[in-house]
Design a protein around this motif. Structure first.
Motif, PDB file in Angstrom:
ATOM      1  N   ASP A  31       0.920  -1.383   0.164  1.00 54.09           N
ATOM      2  CA  ASP A  31       0.064  -0.596   0.048  1.00 54.09           C
ATOM      3  C   ASP A  31       0.852   1.497   0.284  1.00 54.09           C
ATOM      4  O   ASP A  31       2.177   0.926   0.306  1.00 54.09           O
ATOM      5  CB  ASP A  31      -0.504  -0.249   1.009  1.00 54.09           C
ATOM      6  N   TYR A  32       0.861   2.564  -1.229  1.00 57.33           N
ATOM      7  CA  TYR A  32       1.044   3.232  -0.595  1.00 57.33           C
ATOM      8  C   TYR A  32       1.416   3.722   0.443  1.00 57.33           C
ATOM      9  O   TYR A  32       0.277   4.351   0.869  1.00 57.33           O
ATOM     10  CB  TYR A  32       0.587   4.316  -2.451  1.00 57.33           C
ATOM     11  N   SER A  33       2.658   4.634   1.012  1.00 58.21           N
ATOM     12  CA  SER A  33       2.568   5.306   2.281  1.00 58.21           C
ATOM     13  C   SER A  33       2.493   7.022   1.681  1.00 58.21           C
ATOM     14  O   SER A  33       3.451   7.033   0.435  1.00 58.21           O
ATOM     15  CB  SER A  33       3.201   5.228   2.733  1.00 58.21           C
ATOM     16  N   ASP A  50       6.101   7.655   0.356  1.00 58.05           N
ATOM     17  CA  ASP A  50       7.103   7.649  -1.036  1.00 58.05           C
ATOM     18  C   ASP A  50       6.766   8.452  -2.486  1.00 58.05           C
ATOM     19  O   ASP A  50       6.183   9.161  -2.870  1.00 58.05           O
ATOM     20  CB  ASP A  50       6.195   6.377  -0.744  1.00 58.05           C
ATOM     21  N   PRO A  51       7.871   8.723  -3.399  1.00 55.40           N
ATOM     22  CA  PRO A  51       8.006   8.810  -4.718  1.00 55.40           C
ATOM     23  C   PRO A  51       6.848   8.298  -5.246  1.00 55.40           C
ATOM     24  O   PRO A  51       6.747   7.088  -5.263  1.00 55.40           O
ATOM     25  CB  PRO A  51       8.813   8.219  -4.988  1.00 55.40           C
ATOM     26  N   ALA A  52       5.966   9.481  -5.979  1.00 56.59           N
ATOM     27  CA  ALA A  52       5.514   8.871  -6.910  1.00 56.59           C
ATOM     28  C   ALA A  52       5.620   8.566  -7.999  1.00 56.59           C
ATOM     29  O   ALA A  52       5.060   7.279  -8.859  1.00 56.59           O
ATOM     30  CB  ALA A  52       5.050  10.112  -7.812  1.00 56.59           C
ATOM     31  N   LYS A  53       7.093   8.724  -8.441  1.00 56.74           N
ATOM     32  CA  LYS A  53       7.799   7.407  -9.918  1.00 56.74           C
ATOM     33  C   LYS A  53       7.291   6.054  -8.968  1.00 56.74           C
ATOM     34  O   LYS A  53       8.075   4.765  -9.514  1.00 56.74           O
ATOM     35  CB  LYS A  53       8.724   7.735 -10.141  1.00 56.74           C
ATOM     36  N   ALA A  64      -0.980  -2.535 -10.933  1.00 63.39           N
ATOM     37  CA  ALA A  64      -1.208  -3.357  -9.342  1.00 63.39           C
ATOM     38  C   ALA A  64      -2.282  -2.170  -8.994  1.00 63.39           C
ATOM     39  O   ALA A  64      -3.246  -2.531  -7.919  1.00 63.39           O
ATOM     40  CB  ALA A  64       0.513  -3.261  -8.344  1.00 63.39           C
ATOM     41  N   SER A  65      -2.251  -1.091  -8.946  1.00 67.50           N
ATOM     42  CA  SER A  65      -3.039   0.097  -8.231  1.00 67.50           C
ATOM     43  C   SER A  65      -4.501  -0.419  -9.100  1.00 67.50           C
ATOM     44  O   SER A  65      -5.470  -0.040  -8.175  1.00 67.50           O
ATOM     45  CB  SER A  65      -3.074   1.501  -7.930  1.00 67.50           C
ATOM     46  N   ALA A  66      -5.186  -0.282  -9.581  1.00 61.03           N
ATOM     47  CA  ALA A  66      -5.953  -0.382 -10.880  1.00 61.03           C
ATOM     48  C   ALA A  66      -6.187  -1.789 -10.296  1.00 61.03           C
ATOM     49  O   ALA A  66      -7.934  -2.193  -9.998  1.00 61.03           O
ATOM     50  CB  ALA A  66      -6.047  -0.520 -12.214  1.00 61.03           C
ATOM     51  N   GLN A  79      -0.981   1.177  -4.684  1.00 60.38           N
ATOM     52  CA  GLN A  79       0.331   0.085  -4.377  1.00 60.38           C
ATOM     53  C   GLN A  79       1.518   1.139  -5.042  1.00 60.38           C
ATOM     54  O   GLN A  79       1.252   1.615  -5.800  1.00 60.38           O
ATOM     55  CB  GLN A  79      -0.169  -1.168  -5.285  1.00 60.38           C
ATOM     56  N   SER A  80       2.474   0.712  -3.785  1.00 59.18           N
ATOM     57  CA  SER A  80       4.081   1.170  -4.324  1.00 59.18           C
ATOM     58  C   SER A  80       4.372  -0.337  -4.956  1.00 59.18           C
ATOM     59  O   SER A  80       4.502  -1.072  -4.352  1.00 59.18           O
ATOM     60  CB  SER A  80       4.829   1.895  -3.660  1.00 59.18           C
ATOM     61  N   LYS A  81       6.245   0.180  -5.265  1.00 61.54           N
ATOM     62  CA  LYS A  81       6.925  -0.950  -5.730  1.00 61.54           C
ATOM     63  C   LYS A  81       7.305  -1.128  -4.617  1.00 61.54           C
ATOM     64  O   LYS A  81       7.832  -0.061  -4.094  1.00 61.54           O
ATOM     65  CB  LYS A  81       8.148  -1.285  -7.432  1.00 61.54           C
ATOM     66  N   VAL A  82       7.583  -2.562  -4.327  1.00 60.12           N
ATOM     67  CA  VAL A  82       9.405  -2.611  -3.128  1.00 60.12           C
ATOM     68  C   VAL A  82      10.432  -3.263  -4.196  1.00 60.12           C
ATOM     69  O   VAL A  82      10.085  -4.633  -4.166  1.00 60.12           O
ATOM     70  CB  VAL A  82       8.582  -3.754  -2.077  1.00 60.12           C
TER      71      VAL A  82
END
Length: 398
Positions: free
Chosen positions: A212-214, A217-220, A226-228, A234-237
């Motif tokens: 989950d995006y926090s 976190d950088p927008a890039k 995954a968010s869709a 969703q952010s990348k790990v």
């Protein structure tokens, strides 16, 4: 197919001003002495002359054309198909000659003799269309221009022609010849690590999951697909990485000084093959050279990875010429061209004092470097410089 010069003489004495002057003299004398037959012949010839002249003048009007290649990039020995279509969009039929200037390093398919022009000719009736197709091959790396073509139209008898230059041309990019590589374990192991958990630095080359995006976190780093799917951001790990980035440096001046075109081409074949191998492994890489480029582009490519990176790298190598634009020291010593964590493979024709200076400079900046050279002088005794020979890694044509 007929190959000829770009300019050729017109085909009839009717086109000469002196002959037209003689016709008027003949008509004047015929009228003066009332010679009806000569009067009739003179008038018919003059009517024919100016009628064909008028025909030729309007023959170039309402001509539509297209000229292109099925593909504009390839490897030596591959066939390149050119297509040209000319449409006569008027009631007036015309004679037509199509000429396409050609780089002499491109050869018509199954024709080993060099040609500087592709030529076709024929007649087009009212609202008629003609199309032609040629197969060309290039036996060496480079960037070659085909065209721009030009048309010569005129009357069907061929007495007069009007030349029309077409603005469209085709640029052909021929990559270095594909080869096998005899990879040496030392350069690969020392210059290119592999992803691991030892480094706390996040490497955006290696996303391994999403979360989950926090806020903050950088927008890039947002993973939009995954968010869709999850209907929330969703952010990348990323996996931490100790992988080293690689910069290929090609010193054109060393090859130009030795005037060794074959070794230069062989070196570029190895660099291109290594770029393809690193792309397959997912290892980031870039290119830097002090050579001139066909098209006056920059002989540098930022470090990255991906299909577009490989395409840009191959095109840069194809456009590179064995002509020095600037000294390699000026590029390395005055510009910040290498980010941290970069390793170098420096390609030159032979070892010399300049290589030692460059090795010392790179070591001062904690940048490991391997030299790939075609020759090593017998007096070379600097054991601090790591190198391998071109023939050791060049595995021959694929």
């Amino acid at each position: 197919m007929n190959h000829s010069e770009h300019n050729y003489p017109l085909s009839s004495i009717f086109t000469e001003g002196f002959f037209r002057f003689l016709l008027f003299i003949l008509l004047f004398i015929s009228l003066l002495y009332q010679q009806k037959n000569l009067i009739l012949i003179s008038i018919l010839l003059l009517v024919m002359f100016y009628g064909l002249k008028f025909w030729s003048t309007f023959s170039v009007k309402n001509i539509h054309y297209s000229f292109d290649a099925e593909k504009k990039k390839g490897f030596p020995g591959e066939s390149i198909v050119l297509q040209a279509v000319v449409f006569n969009n008027k009631l007036l039929p015309i004679g037509l000659k199509l000429k396409i200037p050609l780089d002499k390093k491109l050869h018509p398919f199954l024709d080993s003799s060099p040609a500087d022009c592709l030529c076709e000719e024929g007649n087009l009736l009212w609202y008629d269309r003609s199309s032609w197709q040629w197969k060309l091959t290039a036996q060496q790396r480079g960037c070659f221009q085909i065209g721009p073509p030009f048309l010569e139209t005129g009357d069907l008898l061929g007495f007069f022609q009007q030349r029309r230059y077409l603005s469209q041309s085709v640029e052909m990019i021929i990559y270095p010849k594909p080869i096998f590589l005899n990879f040496l374990s030392s350069p690969v192991k020392e210059l290119f690590g592999k992803p691991g958990l030892e480094s706390p630095v996040k490497d955006p080359v290696y996303p391994v999951a999403t979360q989950d995006y926090s806020y903050g976190d950088p927008a890039k780093y947002i993973h939009w697909k995954a968010s869709a799917r999850h209907n929330r951001l969703q952010s990348k790990v990323f996996e931490p990485s100790s992988q080293r980035k690689t910069l290929f440096i090609i010193d054109v001046s060393s090859f130009q000084k030795k005037e060794d075109k074959d070794l230069f081409e062989k070196t570029l074949e190895v660099v291109a093959a290594m770029a393809m191998e690193f792309e397959r492994q997912g290892s980031p890489y870039g290119l830097l050279s002090n050579g001139e480029m066909v098209g006056n582009g920059s002989a540098s490519l930022s470090i990255a990875t991906g299909p577009e990176q490989l395409s840009r790298a191959m095109e840069l190598i194809a456009r590179l010429q064995m002509k020095t634009a600037v000294s390699i020291e000026e590029i390395l010593f005055k510009e910040d061209v290498m980010p941290g964590g970069t390793g170098c493979i420096y390609s030159s024709c032979t070892h010399n004092k300049k290589n030692t200076q460059i090795a010392q400079f790179l070591r001062q900046h904690h940048i490991p470097v391997y030299f790939m050279t075609a020759r090593v002088p017998r007096r070379f005794i600097d054991h601090s410089i790591k190198f391998f020979l071109l023939d050791e890694i060049h595995g021959g044509g694929s």
